[in-house]
Design a protein around this motif. Structure first.
Motif, PDB file in Angstrom:
ATOM      1  N   GLY A   1       0.842  -1.311   0.057  1.00 38.59           N
ATOM      2  CA  GLY A   1      -0.057  -0.048  -0.115  1.00 38.59           C
ATOM      3  C   GLY A   1       0.796   1.471   0.003  1.00 38.59           C
ATOM      4  O   GLY A   1       0.671   2.132   0.797  1.00 38.59           O
ATOM      5  N   VAL A   2       1.707   1.481  -0.932  1.00 35.63           N
ATOM      6  CA  VAL A   2       2.697   2.459  -0.887  1.00 35.63           C
ATOM      7  C   VAL A   2       1.992   3.552  -2.088  1.00 35.63           C
ATOM      8  O   VAL A   2       1.857   3.122  -3.215  1.00 35.63           O
ATOM      9  N   PRO A   3       1.727   4.748  -1.656  1.00 37.15           N
ATOM     10  CA  PRO A   3       1.162   5.585  -2.896  1.00 37.15           C
ATOM     11  C   PRO A   3       2.101   6.232  -3.629  1.00 37.15           C
ATOM     12  O   PRO A   3       3.069   6.508  -3.204  1.00 37.15           O
ATOM     13  N   TYR A   4       1.691   5.931  -4.833  1.00 35.56           N
ATOM     14  CA  TYR A   4       2.693   6.581  -6.036  1.00 35.56           C
ATOM     15  C   TYR A   4       1.862   7.858  -6.631  1.00 35.56           C
ATOM     16  O   TYR A   4       2.450   8.508  -7.553  1.00 35.56           O
ATOM     17  N   ALA A   5       0.717   8.157  -6.282  1.00 36.34           N
ATOM     18  CA  ALA A   5       0.018   9.151  -6.659  1.00 36.34           C
ATOM     19  C   ALA A   5      -1.273   9.682  -5.953  1.00 36.34           C
ATOM     20  O   ALA A   5      -1.554   9.124  -4.998  1.00 36.34           O
ATOM     21  N   THR A   6      -1.482  11.159  -6.116  1.00 41.95           N
ATOM     22  CA  THR A   6      -2.668  11.427  -5.129  1.00 41.95           C
ATOM     23  C   THR A   6      -4.000  11.009  -5.533  1.00 41.95           C
ATOM     24  O   THR A   6      -4.414  10.662  -6.793  1.00 41.95           O
ATOM     25  N   PRO A   7      -4.676  10.781  -4.775  1.00 40.95           N
ATOM     26  CA  PRO A   7      -6.235   9.903  -4.865  1.00 40.95           C
ATOM     27  C   PRO A   7      -6.846  10.781  -5.953  1.00 40.95           C
ATOM     28  O   PRO A   7      -7.261  11.933  -5.702  1.00 40.95           O
ATOM     29  N   PRO A   8      -7.128   9.955  -6.913  1.00 36.50           N
ATOM     30  CA  PRO A   8      -8.013  10.638  -8.015  1.00 36.50           C
ATOM     31  C   PRO A   8      -9.328  10.884  -7.604  1.00 36.50           C
ATOM     32  O   PRO A   8     -10.210  10.388  -8.368  1.00 36.50           O
ATOM     33  N   THR A   9      -9.647  11.637  -6.546  1.00 39.70           N
ATOM     34  CA  THR A   9     -11.156  11.863  -6.203  1.00 39.70           C
ATOM     35  C   THR A   9     -11.549  13.388  -6.458  1.00 39.70           C
ATOM     36  O   THR A   9     -10.662  14.229  -6.677  1.00 39.70           O
TER      37      THR A   9
ATOM     38  N   ALA B   1     -12.348  16.875  -7.633  1.00 38.88           N
ATOM     39  CA  ALA B   1     -11.763  17.505  -8.971  1.00 38.88           C
ATOM     40  C   ALA B   1     -10.899  16.784 -10.002  1.00 38.88           C
ATOM     41  O   ALA B   1     -10.723  16.927 -11.129  1.00 38.88           O
ATOM     42  N   LEU B   2     -10.056  15.643  -9.009  1.00 34.11           N
ATOM     43  CA  LEU B   2      -9.014  14.835  -9.991  1.00 34.11           C
ATOM     44  C   LEU B   2      -9.555  13.644 -10.547  1.00 34.11           C
ATOM     45  O   LEU B   2      -8.692  13.101 -11.234  1.00 34.11           O
ATOM     46  N   ARG B   3     -11.007  13.600 -10.520  1.00 37.00           N
ATOM     47  CA  ARG B   3     -11.395  12.539 -11.408  1.00 37.00           C
ATOM     48  C   ARG B   3     -11.467  12.793 -12.755  1.00 37.00           C
ATOM     49  O   ARG B   3     -11.861  14.129 -13.118  1.00 37.00           O
ATOM     50  N   TYR B   4     -11.002  11.863 -13.569  1.00 36.81           N
ATOM     51  CA  TYR B   4     -10.868  12.017 -14.788  1.00 36.81           C
ATOM     52  C   TYR B   4      -9.807  13.223 -15.204  1.00 36.81           C
ATOM     53  O   TYR B   4      -9.910  13.850 -16.243  1.00 36.81           O
ATOM     54  N   MET B   5      -8.718  12.977 -14.514  1.00 38.25           N
ATOM     55  CA  MET B   5      -7.602  13.743 -14.785  1.00 38.25           C
ATOM     56  C   MET B   5      -6.275  12.915 -14.569  1.00 38.25           C
ATOM     57  O   MET B   5      -6.372  11.865 -14.243  1.00 38.25           O
ATOM     58  N   PRO B   6      -5.017  13.498 -15.365  1.00 37.18           N
ATOM     59  CA  PRO B   6      -3.975  12.550 -15.160  1.00 37.18           C
ATOM     60  C   PRO B   6      -3.543  12.495 -13.683  1.00 37.18           C
ATOM     61  O   PRO B   6      -3.785  13.314 -12.963  1.00 37.18           O
ATOM     62  N   PRO B   7      -2.798  11.623 -13.444  1.00 36.37           N
ATOM     63  CA  PRO B   7      -2.389  11.129 -11.958  1.00 36.37           C
ATOM     64  C   PRO B   7      -1.231  12.371 -11.814  1.00 36.37           C
ATOM     65  O   PRO B   7      -0.586  12.966 -12.311  1.00 36.37           O
ATOM     66  N   VAL B   8      -1.545  12.777 -10.231  1.00 35.85           N
ATOM     67  CA  VAL B   8      -0.533  13.875  -9.782  1.00 35.85           C
ATOM     68  C   VAL B   8      -0.035  13.284  -8.623  1.00 35.85           C
ATOM     69  O   VAL B   8      -0.193  12.009  -7.922  1.00 35.85           O
TER      70      VAL B   8
ATOM     71  N   ASN C   1     -13.453  -4.272  -1.756  1.00 38.91           N
ATOM     72  CA  ASN C   1     -13.141  -3.296  -1.050  1.00 38.91           C
ATOM     73  C   ASN C   1     -12.873  -2.498  -2.173  1.00 38.91           C
ATOM     74  O   ASN C   1     -11.698  -2.037  -2.567  1.00 38.91           O
ATOM     75  N   HIS C   2     -13.948  -1.564  -2.495  1.00 35.13           N
ATOM     76  CA  HIS C   2     -13.601  -0.710  -3.754  1.00 35.13           C
ATOM     77  C   HIS C   2     -13.517   0.830  -3.024  1.00 35.13           C
ATOM     78  O   HIS C   2     -13.952   1.097  -2.209  1.00 35.13           O
ATOM     79  N   SER C   3     -12.573   1.644  -3.690  1.00 33.90           N
ATOM     80  CA  SER C   3     -12.500   3.009  -3.446  1.00 33.90           C
ATOM     81  C   SER C   3     -11.727   3.672  -4.794  1.00 33.90           C
ATOM     82  O   SER C   3     -10.750   3.092  -5.227  1.00 33.90           O
ATOM     83  N   GLU C   4     -12.188   4.995  -4.823  1.00 30.94           N
ATOM     84  CA  GLU C   4     -11.306   5.619  -5.881  1.00 30.94           C
ATOM     85  C   GLU C   4      -9.713   5.855  -5.477  1.00 30.94           C
ATOM     86  O   GLU C   4      -8.922   6.329  -6.334  1.00 30.94           O
ATOM     87  N   ASP C   5      -9.706   5.986  -4.208  1.00 28.18           N
ATOM     88  CA  ASP C   5      -8.253   6.023  -3.578  1.00 28.18           C
ATOM     89  C   ASP C   5      -7.652   4.856  -3.475  1.00 28.18           C
ATOM     90  O   ASP C   5      -7.567   4.041  -2.669  1.00 28.18           O
ATOM     91  N   CYS C   6      -6.846   4.581  -4.961  1.00 28.58           N
ATOM     92  CA  CYS C   6      -6.626   3.238  -5.092  1.00 28.58           C
ATOM     93  C   CYS C   6      -5.121   3.162  -5.688  1.00 28.58           C
ATOM     94  O   CYS C   6      -4.783   2.279  -6.052  1.00 28.58           O
ATOM     95  N   LEU C   7      -4.666   4.318  -5.878  1.00 23.56           N
ATOM     96  CA  LEU C   7      -3.546   4.378  -6.508  1.00 23.56           C
ATOM     97  C   LEU C   7      -2.167   3.921  -5.563  1.00 23.56           C
ATOM     98  O   LEU C   7      -1.347   4.892  -5.251  1.00 23.56           O
ATOM     99  N   TYR C   8      -1.758   2.764  -5.616  1.00 26.50           N
ATOM    100  CA  TYR C   8      -0.841   2.193  -4.629  1.00 26.50           C
ATOM    101  C   TYR C   8       0.073   1.086  -5.475  1.00 26.50           C
ATOM    102  O   TYR C   8      -0.353   0.494  -6.137  1.00 26.50           O
TER     103      TYR C   8
ATOM    104  N   ASP D   1      -1.785   5.866 -15.331  1.00 26.89           N
ATOM    105  CA  ASP D   1      -1.285   5.523 -13.843  1.00 26.89           C
ATOM    106  C   ASP D   1      -0.203   4.660 -13.808  1.00 26.89           C
ATOM    107  O   ASP D   1       0.713   4.773 -13.004  1.00 26.89           O
ATOM    108  N   VAL D   2      -0.090   3.617 -14.735  1.00 24.30           N
ATOM    109  CA  VAL D   2       1.165   2.826 -14.946  1.00 24.30           C
ATOM    110  C   VAL D   2       2.332   3.762 -15.275  1.00 24.30           C
ATOM    111  O   VAL D   2       3.281   3.388 -14.573  1.00 24.30           O
ATOM    112  N   VAL D   3       2.218   4.627 -16.049  1.00 22.12           N
ATOM    113  CA  VAL D   3       3.403   5.440 -16.285  1.00 22.12           C
ATOM    114  C   VAL D   3       3.845   6.258 -15.165  1.00 22.12           C
ATOM    115  O   VAL D   3       5.025   6.185 -14.823  1.00 22.12           O
TER     116      VAL D   3
END
Length: 904
Positions: free
Chosen positions: A65-73, A75-82, A134-141, A220-222
C-alpha cells in the motif's frame, strides 16, 4: 505490534488459472508474530519514510500500500495522475490498499454462469472476486517485495526491478492478489505490483475529438514507473534496470507503454505473456461510440465531438457510473485503451496489410509501430490454448457440430475484420478442418474452433510483435509454456491453457506445502517453476535468460516443498540454452516435462495469419462497393453472440507506408535517430486525433486522410491495393498491362534496330573514306599540294589505328604555300622531267626525288642531320611514334614523305 495487521498470505487454491490472475490468490488471515514482524529499517523515499514487514518464508521485506499518486477523487477524477503528497512521520506499509472501482462479472447464478463460462473459470472467479470487494477511488498504490538475501556473487550492488501489470480485463481486477514474495526471494529481484484505474474511470474518452483526455489507466502505470525511477535506490534497487511484465490485458498495456514517448526512459526490458497490443481485444477502435453510450446512460448530453464529458461525470456518484453497460460485440473490448495522441500518439506510424515476407526490404509490416522499441529487450510467452475462456462449460465438455462452429467463426470474422469477410471465413474453415478424420466429430470440431480462436486473437498477434522486434534489431526471446499442471478443473487436453503459466512465474509451486494452500503441486511442478524463475530473473537482470543461478549461494530454499527430492532437471547446469528468436532461425523455448529449444512454432498455421490473412484483408479499389466485402447472412441464427453492424461506408483504414529512399522528398524520408528505431517524419507531423481507425490487423495509426498523399487515386496505388478485385476489373487491368508491355517491347526493338542501322552506316562511311585515302596515297594520284596533305594525313591515321589501346597523339596539320617548281607539271617534290610511272612502287630515278619509305622495309631511314628546326618536324614525330610503338600493318605500310625544306 502485529495484532491488527492483515496480510494477503498467498494463493488460495490456484486452479489452473485459466486467467491472467491465476496466480497466488491471497487469503485474508490474521497474521501472527511468528509469520512476520515489522522491519527495523526505515526506507526514506522522496515523499517520506516507510517501514515495511519482514516475512520469514520466503525471506523478503514487503512494503504494501505505498502511494505513488494523489487519490484521483473530486476534481482529480478524469484527470491525469498527480504526484503524491509528502509525509514526515514514518508510514507503516503493512496492508493492501483498496482496489480501484470496477464492475465485476456476475456469477451469482451458477447455472446461468456455466452457460457462458467454463467450469474451471467459474471456480476461479468464486475464489478471486471476494478479494476484490473493497472498492475506493483512492486506489493508486504499489506493493513492493524486496529480497532479504545477499546479492549474487556475479553482481554486487543495486537490485533490478520487475513491475507486474495484472490482467483479466480492462474493467476489473487488481494487483493485490498477486504475491511477488516468492519470485523476489528465489530470483533475487525487486517485484512490484500496481493498482490503476479501470473501466469507465480509467479508459473512457471524455474529451473532444482533438484532445488527449482519456487513457487514465495507462497514465497511472506510467506514473508508477516514474515513482520507481525516483525511489528505487532507497530500497536498494537499480532505476536503470526496470522490466515491465504484463499478462493478458496487462501485456497489451505493457506493449503500449513500451512504444509510448512518455515512458521512453522509464523501462528497459519488456515481458509479454499471452497478449500484445495487436490483438483485436486490446484496443478500442471507436472511442466516440463508447462516449455516446456513456452519455446516453448518465444523462450527460452535449456535442459528442466537441464537448468534454468530464465536468458532468465528476458530479455523478460512483455507483451511477458503475451501472453503465456497454455490451460490446463478441471478441471485442468495451472500455479499453485508444489512440489519444499523447500516451498513444498518432505519429507512432500507420499499419497496413503488408506481408511479413516484405519486411526484409521494407523493415515494417502490419503492426510495426508496436515493435518500435528495439533498444529494449523483449521476452514473450504463450500457452497452448489461449481461447479456453471463449467457450462455455457445455461446449468444452461435449463439443459441438460444424454448424455451431461456423456460427462462432462467422461472428469472429465479422467483428475482427472489415474487407473480404467471405474469403477470410472460407479460408479459416478450410485450414482448420481435419480432413483425415471422420466429419462431424464434436470433440474434433471443438478442438479446431479453440485453435483458430487462439491463433487469431492472441498467438499470431503476439508472434508478429516478436518477429517485428527482432527484424528491427532488438534482442527477442520466445517461450511456449506447454506444461499441463496436475491441478485441472477442465476436460483433459494436450498442452496448457490461458493463465496456467502465471502461478509458475510467481513461484506458487515452490510454497505449495503450507497449510493455507488448498492444493499441493508435484515435485515436477516445483522444478519447472524454479527453472522458469531462473530464466526470468536472469532476463530482468541482464537481458539474457541464460547464465548462472540468480539465487545467491548458500541462501536456503525455505519455500521448496521437497528440498531434498528435487529432480536433477531443476539444476541450472542442465537447463537448455535459450537462444534468441531471429528472422531466420525462429528459435523458441518449449517448457514442458523436459524443456527444449525448438524451431518455427507451428509454421504453417502462423504463415496463414501472418501472410495470407493480411493479404485477404485488403480494401481493393476505391470504386468497389462495401457490399462486395460483407456477409450475405444477416439473421441472428447465423451468428453466435452480438456482432457489429455492417456499414456501407468504407472505414478509414491507415495506409501502409512505403519504403523510402534518399531521393524522395523530405516529407516522406526516413530519418535515422540515435536509437535503432525508425520513424516517419511525414506521419509524425500530422495533426493528432483521438479517432482510432477500425482495423483489426493494424490498430494503431492515423486516419487515412492524414497520411495519404495527393495522388492516392492513381493507377499504381489502385493496382497495389487491389489483390482480390472482381473478375471484370481484374481482366481489364490485365489487358491494359499487357498492351502497355507490348508497346514497350516494340519501342525497345525499334530503338535497337535504329542503333544498328546507324552503326552500319557509320562503318560503311568509314570504309569508303579509307578506300579513297588509299587511292590518294598511290604515286599516280594527285598533284604536289594534295600529295603533301595526304602524306601528313596518312601519318596521323597510322598513329590513330595503333593496336593495343596505346595513347594517340594528334598534332594539327598546317597548310603551306610553296612556289611551283620549274617545269610545272607534277608539282610536289619531284624535279623537272622526272616521272614515277616507269619505276616499281616506292622507287624513282636516283637522286631526283626525296627518300621515301617502302612497304617492304621494316624501319625507315633516319631523317637528314641538317634538317632545320621548323614546325614541319611534327610529321617526323608522328612517324617515329608510329614506327616505334605500333606494329606494321597493311593499313600503315604507306608512302611517307620526309620533307627537308620547303621554300615559302
Amino acid at each position: 505490534m502485529g495484532g491488527g495487521v492483515v496480510r494477503w498470505l498467498g494463493p488460495g487454491a490456484a486452479p489452473l488459472l485459466l486467467v491472467i490472475s491465476a496466480a497466488l490468490l491471497p487469503v485474508c488471515l490474521e497474521a501472527s508474530l511468528e509469520a512476520f514482524k515489522y522491519s527495523t529499517r526505515l526506507v526514506r523515499t522522496k515523499y517520506g519514510p516507510l517501514r515495511g514487514l519482514l516475512l520469514q518464508q520466503p525471506a523478503v521485506e514487503a512494503f504494501l500500500g505505498v502511494p505513488y499518486a494523489t487519490p484521483p477523487t473530486g476534481a482529480l477524477r478524469y484527470m491525469p495522475p498527480v504526484t503524491p503528497s509528502m509525509w514526515r512521520t514514518p508510514r507503516l506499509a503493512d496492508a493492501f490498499s483498496p482496489v480501484c472501482p470496477q464492475r465485476q462479472p456476475d456469477i451469482s447464478n451458477r447455472s446461468e454462469a456455466l452457460l457462458r463460462l467454463p467450469r474451471a473459470r467459474l471456480a476461479h472467479l468464486e475464489r478471486l472476486l471476494p478479494l476484490l470487494t473493497n472498492h475506493s477511488e483512492d486506489c493508486l498504490y504499489l506493493n513492493i517485495y524486496v529480497p532479504r538475501t545477499g546479492s549474487p556473487s556475479d553482481h554486487q550492488g543495486a537490485i533490478p526491478c520487475l513491475l507486474f501489470v495484472h490482467g483479466e480485463s480492462f474493467e476489473w481486477n487488481s494487483g493485490n492478489p498477486y504475491d511477488g514474495s516468492v519470485l523476489a526471494s528465489h530470483g533475487h529481484i525487486i517485484v512490484v505490483t500496481i493498482n490503476f484505474r479501470l473501466g469507465i474511470l480509467g479508459f473512457l474518452k471524455t474529451g473532444s475529438r482533438g484532445s488527449a483526455q482519456g487513457n487514465f489507466g495507462l497514465m497511472d502505470v506510467v506514473a508508477g514507473l516514474h515513482w520507481l525511477r525516483e525511489n528505487l535506490p532507497a530500497f536498494g534497487g537499480d532505476p536503470e534496470r526496470i522490466t515491465l511484465m504484463g499478462h493478458g490485458t496487462g501485456a497489451a498495456l505493457a506493449n503500449y507503454i513500451a512504444v509510448s514517448p512518455v515512458a521512453k526512459e522509464l523501462l528497459h526490458r519488456v515481458i509479454l505473456l499471452s497478449g500484445s497490443g495487436l490483438s483485436p481485444w486490446a484496443l478500442q477502435r471507436e472511442p466516440l461510440a463508447v462516449k455516446r453510450r456513456v452519455a446516453e446512460q448518465t444523462g450527460c448530453h452535449g456535442d459528442l465531438v466537441d464537448d468534454d464529458l468530464a465536468p458532468c461525470l465528476r458530479g455523478k456518484s460512483l455507483s451511477e457510473l458503475l451501472r453503465v453497460r456497454l455490451e460490446p460485440p463478441r471478441f471485442l473490448p468495451g472500455f479499453a485503451p485508444f489512440v489519444d495522441g499523447a500516451v498513444l500518439p498518432v505519429g507512432l506510424g500507420a499499419g497496413g496489410a503488408v506481408a511479413l515476407a516484405d519486411l526484409a526490404q521494407a523493415r515494417h509490416g502490419p503492426g510495426y509501430e508496436l515493435a518500435d522499441f528495439p533498444e529494449r529487450d523483449l521476452l514473450f510467452g504463450l500457452t497452448t490454448t489461449e481461447s479456453y475462456l471463449d467457450l462455455s462449460a457445455q461446449d468444452l465438455e461435449f463439443g459441438f457440430d460444424e454448424t455451431r462452429r461456423d456460427r462462432i467463426l462467422r461472428t469472429y470474422v465479422r467483428n475482427a475484420y472489415y474487407f473480404h469477410l467471405n474469403e477470410i471465413f472460407s479460408t479459416l474453415k478450410n485450414e482448420y478442418t481435419d480432413w483425415e478424420r471422420p466429419a462431424g466429430n464434436p470433440l474434433g470440431v471443438r478442438d479446431a474452433t479453440l485453435e483458430v480462436l487462439s491463433d487469431g486473437h492472441t498467438t499470431a498477434p503476439l508472434l508478429r510483435v516478436g518477429y517485428l522486434h527482432s527484424v528491427r534489431g532488438g534482442r527477442t526471446y520466445f517461450m511456449h509454456f506447454r506444461h499441463q499442471s496436475t491441478l485441472t478443473d477442465y476436460p483433459q487436453r494436450a498442452g496448457s491453457v490461458r493463465g496456467e503459466d502465471v502461478p509458475y512465474v510467481l513461484g506458487l509451486p515452490l510454497v505449495g506445502g503450507q497449510p493455507f494452500f488448498p492444493h499441493n503441486y508435484s515435485t515436477q511442478d516445483a522444478a519447472l517453476s524454479r527453472q522458469l524463475i531462473h530464466y526470468l530473473a536472469n532476463f530482468v537482470r541482464k537481458g539474457d535468460p541464460n547464465g548462472p543461478s540468480s539465487t545467491p549461494p548458500g541462501s536456503p530454499h525455505s519455500g521448496s516443498p521437497h528440498p531434498s527430492t528435487d529432480p536433477p532437471s531443476s539444476s541450472n547446469h542442465e537447463s537448455p540454452f535459450w537462444d534468441t528468436k531471429g528472422r531466420k532461425n525462429q528459435l523458441y523455448l518449449e517448457l514442458g516435462v523436459k524443456p527444449e529449444v525448438r524451431n518455427h512454432y507451428r509454421g504453417h498455421k502462423m504463415s496463414l495469419w501472418l501472410n495470407l490473412i493480411p493479404q485477404l484483408h485488403q480494401p481493393g479499389i476505391a470504386e468497389l462497393s462495401m457490399r462486395h466485402h460483407h456477409f450475405q447472412e444477416e439473421g441472428a441464427q447465423y451468428y453466435d453472440g452480438s456482432v457489429r453492424p455492417q456499414s456501407l461506408q468504407r472505414p478509414n483504414l491507415p495506409t501502409a507506408p512505403t519504403p523510402t529512399t534518399s531521393t524522395e522528398t523530405p516529407t516522406t524520408s526516413v530519418t535515422a535517430p540515435s536509437s535503432p528505431s525508425h520513424r516517419l517524419e511525414g506521419v509524425a507531423a500530422t495533426p493528432s486525433t483521438t479517432e482510432c481507425p477500425p482495423n483489426a490487423t493494424a490498430p494503431l495509426g492515423p486516419a487515412a486522410d492524414t497520411v495519404r498523399p495527393a495522388n492516392s487515386h492513381n493507377l499504381l496505388r489502385k493496382l497495389a491495393n487491389s489483390h482480390y478485385q472482381s473478375y471484370t476489373t481484374a481482366l481489364t487491368v490485365t489487358i491494359a498491362v499487357g498492351c502497355f508491355l507490348l508497346l514497350l517491347n516494340i519501342l525497345i526493338f525499334a530503338g535497337i534496330y535504329h542503333q544498328r542501322d546507324r552503326a552500319a552506316a557509320a562503318h560503311s562511311k568509314h570504309k569508303k573514306k579509307k578506300d579513297e585515302m588509299m587511292e590518294l596515297n598511290s604515286c599516280s594520284s594527285g598533284s604536289g599540294d594534295m600529295e603533301l596533305k595526304q602524306a601528313l594525313a596518312d601519318s596521323q591515321m597510322s598513329v590513330a589505328t595503333c593496336a593495343g589501346g596505346s595513347t594517340v597523339v594528334e598534332l594539327p596539320l598546317q597548310e603551306f604555300k610553296s612556289s611551283p617548281p620549274p617545269g610545272g607539271g607534277g608539282g610536289g617534290m619531284k624535279r623537272p622531267g622526272s616521272s614515277c610511272s616507269d619505276l616499281p612502287p616506292g622507287y624513282c630515278s636516283s637522286g631526283d626525288l626525296l627518300p621515301v619509305t617502302s612497304p617492304s622495309i621494316p624501319e625507315p631511314p633516319p631523317p637528314p642531320k641538317a634538317q632545320p628546326p621548323t614546325s614541319l618536324s611534327n610529321p617526323s614525330i608522328l612517324r617515329q611514334q608510329h614506327l616505334a610503338g605500333c606494329p606494321q600493318t597493311p593499313s600503315s605500310m604507306k608512302k611517307r614523305v620526309q620533307i627537308q625544306e620547303i621554300s615559302v
